[in-house]
Design an enzyme around this catalytic site. Structure first.
Site, mmCIF file in Angstrom:
data_model
loop_
_atom_site.group_PDB
_atom_site.id
_atom_site.type_symbol
_atom_site.label_atom_id
_atom_site.label_comp_id
_atom_site.label_asym_id
_atom_site.label_seq_id
_atom_site.Cartn_x
_atom_site.Cartn_y
_atom_site.Cartn_z
ATOM 1 C CB CYS A 198 -0.977 0.042 1.166
ATOM 2 S SG CYS A 198 -2.250 1.296 0.858
ATOM 3 C CB CYS A 376 -3.982 2.860 -3.427
ATOM 4 S SG CYS A 376 -3.115 3.376 -1.956
HETATM 5 P P1 FAD Z 1 -0.408 -10.848 4.265
HETATM 6 O O1 FAD Z 1 -1.860 -10.579 4.322
HETATM 7 O O2 FAD Z 1 0.509 -9.903 4.958
HETATM 8 O O3 FAD Z 1 -0.202 -12.336 4.810
HETATM 9 C C1 FAD Z 1 1.040 -12.970 4.887
HETATM 10 C C2 FAD Z 1 0.888 -14.178 5.820
HETATM 11 O O4 FAD Z 1 2.054 -15.000 5.680
HETATM 12 C C3 FAD Z 1 0.799 -13.777 7.289
HETATM 13 O O5 FAD Z 1 -0.357 -14.342 7.880
HETATM 14 C C4 FAD Z 1 2.072 -14.342 7.902
HETATM 15 O O6 FAD Z 1 1.899 -14.793 9.231
HETATM 16 C C5 FAD Z 1 2.391 -15.498 6.959
HETATM 17 N N1 FAD Z 1 3.800 -15.883 6.945
HETATM 18 C C6 FAD Z 1 4.899 -15.079 6.875
HETATM 19 N N2 FAD Z 1 6.012 -15.824 6.946
HETATM 20 C C7 FAD Z 1 5.617 -17.114 7.054
HETATM 21 C C8 FAD Z 1 6.312 -18.366 7.167
HETATM 22 N N3 FAD Z 1 7.643 -18.437 7.196
HETATM 23 N N4 FAD Z 1 5.578 -19.496 7.252
HETATM 24 C C9 FAD Z 1 4.239 -19.448 7.210
HETATM 25 N N5 FAD Z 1 3.525 -18.316 7.119
HETATM 26 C C10 FAD Z 1 4.211 -17.166 7.036
HETATM 27 N N6 FAD Z 1 -4.505 -2.863 0.763
HETATM 28 C C11 FAD Z 1 -5.613 -2.388 0.138
HETATM 29 O O7 FAD Z 1 -6.121 -3.025 -0.769
HETATM 30 N N7 FAD Z 1 -6.201 -1.222 0.521
HETATM 31 C C12 FAD Z 1 -5.700 -0.468 1.518
HETATM 32 O O8 FAD Z 1 -6.255 0.582 1.856
HETATM 33 C C13 FAD Z 1 -4.522 -0.922 2.192
HETATM 34 N N8 FAD Z 1 -3.981 -0.192 3.192
HETATM 35 C C14 FAD Z 1 -2.914 -0.697 3.885
HETATM 36 C C15 FAD Z 1 -2.412 0.039 4.940
HETATM 37 C C16 FAD Z 1 -1.362 -0.462 5.704
HETATM 38 C C17 FAD Z 1 -0.817 0.371 6.822
HETATM 39 C C18 FAD Z 1 -0.837 -1.750 5.421
HETATM 40 C C19 FAD Z 1 0.248 -2.325 6.286
HETATM 41 C C20 FAD Z 1 -1.325 -2.483 4.350
HETATM 42 C C21 FAD Z 1 -2.352 -1.969 3.560
HETATM 43 N N9 FAD Z 1 -2.855 -2.659 2.455
HETATM 44 C C22 FAD Z 1 -3.947 -2.169 1.779
HETATM 45 C C23 FAD Z 1 -2.093 -3.810 1.906
HETATM 46 C C24 FAD Z 1 -2.665 -5.179 2.210
HETATM 47 O O9 FAD Z 1 -2.934 -5.328 3.579
HETATM 48 C C25 FAD Z 1 -1.672 -6.235 1.737
HETATM 49 O O10 FAD Z 1 -1.284 -5.940 0.409
HETATM 50 C C26 FAD Z 1 -2.281 -7.625 1.781
HETATM 51 O O11 FAD Z 1 -2.651 -7.966 3.083
HETATM 52 C C27 FAD Z 1 -1.291 -8.647 1.202
HETATM 53 O O12 FAD Z 1 -1.762 -9.938 1.378
HETATM 54 P P2 FAD Z 1 -0.737 -11.164 1.431
HETATM 55 O O13 FAD Z 1 -1.568 -12.392 1.532
HETATM 56 O O14 FAD Z 1 0.241 -11.062 0.336
HETATM 57 O O15 FAD Z 1 0.105 -10.929 2.770
#
Ligand code: FAD
Ligand code: UQ1
Length: 448
Positions: A198, A376
């Site tokens: 983000c 975003c």
């Molecule tokens: P995540 O949801 O971060 O999940 C990763 C998972 O992997 C976690 O549960 C973690 O525990 C697990 N993991 C890590 N390492 C290991 C390991 N070695 N073994 C097993 N599991 C592991 N997005 C929007 O669309 N709109 C918004 O307004 C927005 N605002 C945001 C504001 C902030 C401050 C932040 C921080 C993020 C924002 N986002 C927004 C972004 C969004 O939250 C992420 O892009 C999204 O959650 C990514 O999903 P993901 O599944 O890739 O990762």
């Protein structure tokens, strides 16, 4: 030792009482079912992308065929962190126990994945178990590398230091504290020299802070400064043009190509480097400092054979299939697809993954193509939002038949009240694949 500081969104290294109490409230004490050592589909990471993927495939393949490997107790709705930083929501509002969120038909192995062995179709977990798979989806998100900035963790862990960060559940409340304690001086907001999730959030919190200080009669004594490593305010020109108007009309300073390299918490000073002339550094006083940390793919993934030269999971930007292993796919922030890293992008990807992984499972060609959709919601204060939506080419891909580059109250209401439910009950349950269909309906079928 420094490694221990390195954290993803699992907060198991937290010593902070409030997060521990919250985790107790959100605690997952049991995994789903007794796990096995062989699965049709292994999903590493149960965040936005992993949970959505597991929901889809466990419902399609049935019980016992899909396992999610993730050590986290708590699932955070990270997009809410920006609002928490401004005191509009609480950390409690943003989380649910992992056990309540992960799909019931999938098994959950509550462990970290510590090794990938793609040549033998296995992953190893922290207790040494080897789990074999027919298909693997990697959805590990990003690692927050606060430790890479000397002095930062000390300042973040010092009470009333004026330093906060909405990127971590550990430090998001410190952001609002710093805002409430602000008297006068520099309020500095940073953007690091790495890919981030983000990319709008580092400046959204600045707009919120500016309005807060104005409403509390402290704006005249405040210099609000955005020091970004990027050369631009925002990567998509249509929205950057609107954001420049916000910045200029509200008297904020933007310095491009400025990277935070040290924090001197005791003297409340931050050291910035000019990325165009690394010998040029500036020590700046701060009353409040909001830090967006450097980020990378998790170390376990980076040290595997699955990544590209930049350390991100190497997948086709079109099909999301791994570039070398045809039975491995990726979703979300840990991949090297060149889209903006957001939950909205995960929604855009999950339909592509559903079709292409199903095709791979049935031995047919992969036809679905991800267009790079990302969104975003650029919150510009306590009641307005610019709803940026765009594709791989940086072309706006707006859902509504209005100019979304304009600050709007309706878009703020959507961000604050509507999108959390879309996330919890749509995306994570496997029903929401982004607003593409809505966009076609809203534009009477005239847009892709
Ligand atoms: P995540 O949801 O971060 O999940 C990763 C998972 O992997 C976690 O549960 C973690 O525990 C697990 N993991 C890590 N390492 C290991 C390991 N070695 N073994 C097993 N599991 C592991 N997005 C929007 O669309 N709109 C918004 O307004 C927005 N605002 C945001 C504001 C902030 C401050 C932040 C921080 C993020 C924002 N986002 C927004 C972004 C969004 O939250 C992420 O892009 C999204 O959650 C990514 O999903 P993901 O599944 O890739 O990762
Ligand atoms: C979205 O689909 C999504 O995923 C659930 C988000 O994450 C919370 C978002 O922030 C946004 C903006 C979208 C896109 C949805 C619409 C209706 C524009």
């Amino acid at each position: 030792m420094m490694q221990a500081y390195r954290m993803s969104l699992q907060v198991n290294c937290s010593s902070r009482l409030c997060v521990q109490l919250l985790q107790a409230a959100c605690l997952s004490t049991t995994t789903h079912n007794n796990t096995k050592n062989s699965y049709e589909l292994v999903v590493v990471g149960g965040g936005s992308g992993g949970c959505a993927t597991a929901a889809k495939f466990s419902s399609r393949l049935g019980k016992g065929k899909v396992v999610i490997i993730d050590p986290a107790d708590t699932h955070y709705y990270q997009p809410m962190f920006t609002l928490i930083g401004g005191g509009m929501k609480t950390l409690q509002n943003s989380c649910k126990p992992m056990s309540k969120v992960l799909p019931k038909k999938a098994d959950w192995l509550k462990q970290s994945c510590v090794e990938f062995d793609p040549d033998n179709n296995t992953v190893t977990t922290e207790d040494g178990s080897k789990i074999s798979y027919k298909y693997l989806v990697v959805a590990m998100g990003l690692q927050l590398n606060y430790d890479q900035i000397p002095g930062l963790l000390e300042a973040l862990n010092t009470p009333n230091s004026g330093v906060g960060s909405i990127y971590s559940p550990l430090y998001v409340n410190k952001t609002y504290e710093a805002l409430q304690q602000f008297k006068s001086g520099n309020a500095i907001f940073t953007f690091p020299n790495t890919p981030v999730k983000c990319a709008g959030a580092p400046q959204k919190i600045m707009y919120i802070a500016e309005e807060y200080l104005r409403k509390h009669g402290k704006r005249d004594g405040a210099n609000i400064i955005y020091n970004t490593s990027l050369g631009v305010l925002f990567g998509i020109k249509k929205y950057a043009d609107s954001l420049w108007k916000v910045v200029e009309s509200r008297g904020m300073t933007v310095n491009t190509r400025r990277n935070l390299v040290e924090v001197h918490g005791a003297s409340k000073q931050a050291l910035f480097q000019n990325l165009d002339d690394p010998s040029d550094t500036t020590l700046t006083d701060y009353e409040m400092l909001h830090v967006t940390p450097p980020m990378s793919a998790p170390d376990v993934l980076r040290s595997s054979s699955l990544v590209d030269a930049n350390g991100f999971l190497s997948v086709s930007k079109d099909t999301l299939q791994h570039t070398r292993y045809s039975n491995i796919f990726g979703i979300g922030d840990c991949t090297n697809t060149p889209n903006a890293k957001t939950a909205a992008s995960v929604a855009g990807q999950v339909g592509v993954l559903r079709r292409n992984l199903s095709a791979a499972m049935s031995g047919t060609p992969l036809h679905a193509v991800y267009d790079g959709y990302a969104s975003c919601p650029l919150v510009t204060g306590y009641s307005k939002c610019i709803m940026a939506e765009f594709d791989y080419n940086g072309n706006p891909l707006e859902t509504f038949p209005i100019n979304q580059a304009k600050e709007r109250r309706t878009m703020f209401i959507m961000k604050k009240y509507f999108l959390p439910d879309v996330y919890w009950y749509g995306l994570l349950k496997g029903y929401w694949e982004g607003p593409a269909l809505m966009r076609r309906v809203m534009h009477l079928g005239l847009k892709k």
